[in-house]
Design a protein around this motif. Sequence first.
Motif: not given
Length: 499
Positions: A96-103
């Motif tokens: 969740k946190d990695s994709w949120d940061a990527y977005i």
Amino acid sequence: MFFKLKSKKVIITSLSLLRVKELSAFFILVFVSVSVCSSELSGFEKNLDIIKYNSDYSANEKHLAIYQHTLALGSYGVDYLSSRQSVNGLFLTLVKDSWDAYIAASDLILKSSRRGFSGREALAELYLIERTQLLYDKYMESRATRFILKDQSTMIDNKIEKFIGRILSRSNRNKIPGLIDVVLRKKPAGYKDSIIYRKFHNKEPLNDFARLDYFFSDVLASIFFVSTRSISRSFGAVVGPVEWSRNARIGSASQKQILAKLRPLDIIFEKKSNKLTDYLIPGYWGHNAVWLGTKEQLIELGIWGAKELEPFREKIESGFSIIEMRRHGAAFSRFHEWIAMDAFASIRVKGLLDKPDKNILKVFSNLNEQAGKEYDFGFNVDSAAKVTCSEVVYLSYGDYKWPTKNVLGRATVGPNEIAELIFYKDSPLELIAFVTGDERDRAEFQSKEVLADLMGFNLQEDGTFKKRYKSCYTEKAIHSRKGMRIKRRCVEKEKYLYL
């Protein structure tokens, strides 16, 4: 909107075309992080923080670094989920946190590209499409990672799913030739590193980009999952309220002794022999919760004023120091009301309260995240949108492994599996108290050996414990007159358990 992997060849191509220097630096960073942390996931967690809070990165450098991190996490996840014998809740949080940061990094690139349409901005959009496609392909590679990505997307208002659908849309696919045309005319720095440009230059088809495919098998799995969850919910609604008069109790004098031993974030367990569910849940323990601590204990730790305690302060001051997940949802309880049971145990994560405040407060933050969720009647540890009492522990304590059982193709973790961990070799948990009540409202503090025997473990001479189990085999005997007889024989054995 979660979809099928179209071609693994794309991922291989992308890795071969990444700038070697940057990619090497990334994996060296992960390696160093892992070497000083307790697991690979701690390395990923530390690496993500380093990237997110590095102010020296340009927008594209940060986007590239987070992309590489998230791609590496996906590769790790595919292998981890296919071969795991234990579970670690940190992986779900990292997805969740990695994709949120990527977005977030992608939105900065999109915001910049809308200011004009130079070669640099067109190249940034090509990078965004190809990197998102390659991330999508990696996470779609297995059903397990597909499910987790979709589940974690629901945790942030379907943000991941909406983003993927937007970036890999048909309109963006139609936009690719125009972006390539601008890049060819302007030739911005780094344009030859673009995978899309390379494929165009080599006259290869570009239909692997901005493309989404549906998985029909996921639809069938979803139907099965929803069906079994509905059956479980209905069954729980029937048997959950069934209970009868209690015989054994833990008296008030013993409650004071128990309370004196509790420390913040201890995991506590209950056994109620007057509840029908206690006989239907496998193992000795039927439920677990978390002791948040008293105001005095948290002041002594020096964290009472921390923002992570804000959601709990009023509850704790009113005596509601226990957080738990029941079938009707998350709840806070008072100790003297919760302790009405036949047997109680408290278990502590070794050294947790000796760690820096940020580590302790992270657990409180994670617990608060569970407080608004519904009960997980699917009993699936890969689903964080809904949780059981034991999944609250699994998701909240960070980088720890928890033993699981496989039920109907799903990894599950129950109260008994968590409690059993104290008997594992090199366990991160320790038993603080085990108390059994009697019909006279008294109680007896029992030894770890007594609990071990009740839970199917044998004490060894060196103080360790082995799990009892049966090894069965088929024995054939041929008789001249009666033909062949087949007998099933079982032998009791014991073994050490490891994470």
